[in-house]
Design a protein around this motif. Structure first.
Motif, PDB file in Angstrom:
ATOM      1  N   ALA B  31      51.439 -38.204  43.429  1.00  0.00           N
ATOM      2  CA  ALA B  31      50.851 -37.416  42.339  1.00  0.00           C
ATOM      3  C   ALA B  31      49.447 -38.002  41.910  1.00  0.00           C
ATOM      4  N   ARG B  74      46.005 -48.569  39.793  1.00  0.00           N
ATOM      5  CA  ARG B  74      45.846 -47.583  40.914  1.00  0.00           C
ATOM      6  C   ARG B  74      45.942 -46.313  39.992  1.00  0.00           C
ATOM      7  N   ARG B  75      46.721 -46.109  38.878  1.00  0.00           N
ATOM      8  CA  ARG B  75      46.737 -44.808  38.300  1.00  0.00           C
ATOM      9  C   ARG B  75      46.519 -45.091  36.755  1.00  0.00           C
ATOM     10  N   GLU B  77      48.194 -43.735  34.595  1.00  0.00           N
ATOM     11  CA  GLU B  77      49.784 -43.809  33.926  1.00  0.00           C
ATOM     12  C   GLU B  77      50.253 -45.435  34.000  1.00  0.00           C
ATOM     13  N   HIS B  78      49.525 -46.042  34.889  1.00  0.00           N
ATOM     14  CA  HIS B  78      50.125 -47.419  34.946  1.00  0.00           C
ATOM     15  C   HIS B  78      50.007 -48.387  33.721  1.00  0.00           C
ATOM     16  N   LEU B  80      51.143 -47.507  31.019  1.00  0.00           N
ATOM     17  CA  LEU B  80      52.508 -47.794  30.256  1.00  0.00           C
ATOM     18  C   LEU B  80      53.272 -49.009  30.804  1.00  0.00           C
ATOM     19  N   ARG B  81      52.752 -49.798  31.789  1.00  0.00           N
ATOM     20  CA  ARG B  81      53.456 -50.926  32.235  1.00  0.00           C
ATOM     21  C   ARG B  81      53.398 -52.011  31.242  1.00  0.00           C
ATOM     22  N   ILE B  82      52.216 -51.806  30.500  1.00  0.00           N
ATOM     23  CA  ILE B  82      51.805 -52.992  29.304  1.00  0.00           C
ATOM     24  C   ILE B  82      52.987 -52.836  28.350  1.00  0.00           C
ATOM     25  N   ILE B  85      52.410 -50.471  25.175  1.00  0.00           N
ATOM     26  CA  ILE B  85      51.967 -49.249  25.172  1.00  0.00           C
ATOM     27  C   ILE B  85      52.951 -48.213  25.261  1.00  0.00           C
ATOM     28  N   GLU B  87      54.641 -44.180  25.418  1.00  0.00           N
ATOM     29  CA  GLU B  87      54.196 -42.885  25.879  1.00  0.00           C
ATOM     30  C   GLU B  87      53.437 -42.276  24.848  1.00  0.00           C
TER      31      GLU B  87
END
Lengths: 884, 100
Positions: B31, B74-75, B77-78, B80-82, B85, B87
């Motif tokens: 992606a 790296r992206r 979207e990462h 969201l790992r926190i 945070i 969606e």
């Protein structure tokens, strides 16, 4: 040449014995750990020696020895074959901590599995990145993706996704199965959650076997079809039973199947494989008479089906067994079913020796063996007895009691065949087969009666042979299973046929399919009628503890008795000249022994520890929640709180029909299992300190599984759904519910109990209205505090004496509680914090732990080492933990 | 051709076909993290992160700490790992951030 002396008797089931030797080898591998070269040497030498002296009976013994060491070797090889970069090794050795954010890369195995809340992905990991370090890894992980949109993933897609992997023990209590052992059995190294589909990166596609992908896609399509066209319950049952996806079953339905002893029908197992294989064989037999083609077609379909539904170990076992039995049949050999079973077991154990310790393997094996070794031979012998007419092979009537002969004749005597045979015989005669036979013989009524009785015999024998397993693994006895299995088996076969016909019809048009689906829904309603009625009958289905320790020898003894019975049955020759005297004695003895041992197992006398004059409290590890089992000096028991839901969530009250997933509940899988492990089937007092879910939820399961004398609570908060449910469960189980308040005192077995909270008519929060008990025995004192916070602590310290030896830290060590005044006033030797390894609220808070520590108290959490057990004889205090 | 031979050749042909189709043709690329935003979350300071809508001091602090422990994102979207945070929150700030 001198004639060689051949052995007098060849066994008809040699592979069965060999498989037994191999299993023994695996079983003892952990006890006698010899190095691998030794085992190879023993096996080789034994084998060579056996071949050399092949006519000597000792050769058989040598073969056994050879296979025993081969079994141990296989077990050893399996353990050593774990690759060093396996994820489970990385986590178990502490290189990566469970719960740490990581990134995994790997190939999707199988199609993403649809569940009500999202999708389950299984990934064959190739790379693992943790804390800036990327390493190559291997192993399978199971990831849950939230959300109902189908991810663009198929079998073989290579993805890279950040997730948090978990691999750690949880619910460490005696009697509760280790979570790591469960993961190992499923061949899963770790589990994790994918927070959002946005996190998934598709990196590439692996080359895969296209027909397999096609089958997987069809399976997903069929699941969606069923979900759309059948009622929720019917679709859940069909999807679970035919397609191996049990995520849509709701708890009430699943529990009804469990209670009626028919849950195995919802899980793809030997039953389904046999039906499907048999059905396909029947169709193929009508198309061609060429046995090799029959074999190839049936096994291809069967194995395609097995892989389509996930290729889990139980399905593979059943497929292997069916393939071998079919091969035996089609090779024009009369294969003894036990021989085929032995070969299947051997193949499976060669593939994965550790399966020998898998409860699922035991269940499959015992149920099939009981049919192959007892039920089928019995039915065949009864058929022989009933069909007998004078012939050169069997000139004399069977030597059986008259009642048995008459009964068999009722079911099996075919008068028409006799009459036809008479016409071609040289001699004529009359044969007396009972007065009421001439009307029923040969009619459909006799056929139906015969099939029903055969079904009941099979069901009865399987239930009896499985008794020790259902008691030890499920702590349940369902006598109604005998009838329920037959009923549900027939109805579900009809329902499956209807659903599949609807599926085919929907290819033509939707409207043509509708009546089939409607009939399938109707079948679903019919299916649970009988179990529903029987479930309410008293004494038909109940839970019970299993003996642990030395007394548990009773369960292998039961299995040994059934094996003795099976041997007697094989030796029984009703048309022989003379019955060996000892046969009758062993036969009668085995029946008596089974009834005796079975009675002991069912009524479990002396299973619970007797009164030992000690007061003992077990603080269970229920994760986020409280649960403590108090055993009083006179043997009475009290359960204070029962833990809560696995995923801490308030009970959902909105929505027309909330779907309650069939997830394992803590009350059932942790608290009840612990109580059964201790041998209890009765709990005298059930105390609900307050109506928070993580304290009261588990009590409902316990109330259903054990006989409770009295239920106690503090403030009746009927507006809260969890408490209302607790009250209704107590009412339906006829348990009197009493409310406690500060000031009450009573005595149990020499221990004095004082209630310090709640104070009558005080207006407080739920937590502050928790029941607080102060239990005193001799010179020792224990304080059970529920979830009280500052307010309640203050009033308790002001109004009563809270000085104690052991205190259960209030509110899981949260900073809302454990005020300095309370800590000082209680001043215990030991403070127990019931909290999980990883609390979503951060319990216990560091400052609270420090407060207790600086008071000189030893602080123990249940999450780290499991169940904390404190006991006293009134003078000395002893403490131990499950894993430390 | 004799029926038996026909049957045999059909079976052989079938097996050949099945073993031939054992590789996928498509290759979907990873992606793409189109860098449409202006704030590079890998170099931003706490103050800059707090300017994002829905991001307060605690969240900004978590982002920095996560970055230190697990390396640069790296992206986008990462993010969201926190843990803090969701969606929804990410959707608000997606257009404003980049990773390189």
């Amino acid at each position: 040449m001198t004639a060689e002396r051949l052995p007098e008797k060849f066994s008809t089931i040699p592979i069965f014995w060999i498989a037994g030797a191999f299993s023994l080898g695996i079983a003892v591998a952990s006890l006698f750990s010899l190095p691998s070269p030794w085992l190879i040497a023993i096996a080789g030498v034994a084998g060579a020696a056996a071949v050399t002296i092949r006519t000597n009976p000792i050769a058989a013994l040598l073969i056994f020895v050879g296979f025993i060491s081969a079994g141990s070797l296989a077990h050893r090889l399996e353990i050593e074959s774990v690759a060093p970069d396996r994820i489970k090794l990385l986590y178990d050795s502490g290189v990566i901590a469970s719960g740490d954010p990581v990134e995994v890369e790997g190939g999707v195995r199988g199609a993403p599995e649809l569940t009500p809340d999202g999708y389950v992905l299984t990934l064959n990991v190739t790379k693992l990145t943790s804390r800036r370090l990327e390493r190559s890894a291997s192993g399978r992980v199971r990831l849950f993706l939230n959300g109902t949109e189908q991810p663009p993933l198929q079998h073989g897609t290579v993805i890279r996704v950040p997730t948090v992997l978990h691999r750690e023990e949880a619910y460490l209590n005696p009697g509760v199965e280790s979570r790591l052992a469960i993961l190992d059995r499923m061949s899963i190294d770790a589990t994790g959650v994918i927070k959002s589909p946005l996190l998934i990166e598709v990196v590439g596609e692996q080359s895969i076997f296209l027909p397999y992908a096609f089958i997987l896609e069809q399976r997903s399509r069929i699941i969606r079809e069923f979900r759309e066209n059948l009622s929720p319950q019917a679709s859940a049952v069909m999807i679970a039973s035919l397609l191996g996806n049990d995520h849509f079953l709701d708890k009430p339905t699943a529990d009804l199947f469990r209670e009626s002893g028919t849950y195995h029908i919802l899980v793809i197992s030997g039953l389904h494989i046999t039906f499907i294989g048999g059905f396909v064989l029947w169709i193929v037999m009508m198309c061609t008479r060429r046995r090799p083609i029959q074999f190839i077609v049936v096994t291809s379909v069967l194995w395609a089906y097995s892989f389509a539904v996930g290729a889990e170990a139980p399905v593979i076992r059943a497929a292997i067994t069916f393939t071998i039995v079919l091969a035996g049949m089609l090779l024009y050999r009369r294969s003894d079913p036990l021989n085929s079973l032995g070969l299947a077991a051997l193949v499976m154990l060669l593939w994965r020796p550790s399966q020998l310790f898998d409860p699922s393997f035991h269940l499959t094996f015992v149920s099939v063996a009981s049919i192959a070794a007892i039920a089928l031979p019995l039915i065949l012998k009864l058929q022989e007895i009933g069909e007998w007419s004078p012939s050169p092979e069997k000139p004399f009537p069977p030597r059986v009691p008259a009642w048995l002969a008459r009964t068999c004749e009722t079911f099996y005597w075919n008068h028409t065949a006799w009459a036809i045979g008479q016409r071609s015989d040289v001699w004529t005669g009359t044969i007396d087969k009972g007065p009421w036979l001439s009307r029923t013989a040969g009619t459909t009524a006799q056929f139906l009666l015969r099939r029903t009785v055969e079904g009941i015999i099979v069901s009865l024998i399987v239930t009896a042979c499985m008794l020790p397993l259902t008691i030890v693994y499920f702590h349940r006895i369902s006598l109604s299973a005998i009838v329920n299995n037959l009923w549900i088996g027939i109805v579900i076969a009809v329902q499956s046929a209807l659903a599949l016909m609807g599926l085919f019809a929907s290819i033509v048009s939707e409207t043509v399919a509708t009546p089939f689906y409607a009939l399938a829904d109707a079948a679903q309603n019919a299916m649970l009628l009988l179990p529903g009625v029987l479930a309410n009958a008293p004494g038909v289905s109940f839970r019970l503890p299993a003996y642990s320790g030395n007394a548990s020898v009773i369960y292998p003894l039961l299995i040994a008795v059934t094996m003795a019975f099976a041997v007697c049955l094989r030796e029984w020759k009703p048309f022989g000249i003379k019955t060996a005297g000892h046969l009758r004695r062993v036969f009668n003895a085995s029946i008596v022994a089974f009834l005796l041992l079975g009675g002991i197992a069912i009524f479990h006398p002396f299973s619970s520890p007797g009164p030992d004059g000690r007061l003992r409290i077990d603080f269970l590890d229920v994760g986020q929640g409280d649960s403590a089992v108090v055993t009083f000096p006179n043997g009475e028991t009290m359960l204070i709180d029962g833990g809560g839901r696995r995923n801490y969530r308030e009970a959902e009250t909105e929505g027309a029909e909330p779907f309650e997933p069939d997830a394992p509940s803590i009350g059932e899988r942790v608290v009840s299992e612990f109580l059964w492990h201790r041998g209890f089937s009765r709990v005298d007092y059930l105390v609900a300190t307050h109506s928070d879910a993580d304290h009261i939820d588990g009590l409902k399961d316990v109330a259903g599984n054990f006989s409770i004398r009295r239920a106690l609570a503090g403030v009746a908060e009927d507006t809260r759904p969890d408490f209302a449910e607790f009250r209704s469960v107590a009412a339906s189980e006829a348990i009197p519910l009493e409310l406690l308040s500060a000031g009450q005192r009573f005595e149990i077995g020499g221990a004095a109990i004082e209630i310090l909270n709640p104070i009558v008519d005080a207006v407080t929060s739920t937590n502050d209205s928790s029941v607080v008990l102060r239990i005193t025995y001799g010179k020792r004192c224990f304080l059970m505090t529920g979830d009280i916070e500052r307010e309640a602590e203050r009033s308790i310290v002001a109004n009563s004496n809270v000085r104690c030896d052991v205190v259960k830290v209030p509110h899981h060590g949260s900073r809302t509680s454990s005020t300095p005044e309370f800590v000082e006033a209680a001043n215990p030797e030991i403070a127990v914090v019931p909290v999980g390894r990883r609390s979503q609220f951060g319990h216990p808070h560091a400052e609270v732990v420090d407060r207790w520590l600086s008071n000189g108290t030893r602080v123990i959490t249940t999450g780290e080492g499991g169940t904390v057990t404190v006991s006293t004889d009134g003078k000395e205090l002893s403490i131990s933990q499950f894993r430390k | 051709m004799k029926p038996r031979r026909a049957a045999h050749s059909t079976v052989v042909l079938l097996i050949a076909m099945l073993s031939a189709c054992s590789s996928r043709v498509e290759y979907l690329p990873a992606a793409n993290n189109a860098s449409t935003g202006t704030l590079n979350i890998n170099t931003a300071t706490v103050a800059e992160l707090e300017k994002l809508p829905g991001v307060g001091p605690k969240t900004a602090d978590s982002i920095i700490r996560f970055r230190d422990e697990h390396g640069p994102f790296r992206r986008p979207e990462h993010l969201l790992r926190i843990p803090g945070i969701s969606e929804a929150r990410f959707a608000e700030i997606r257009a404003l951030i980049k990773t390189e």
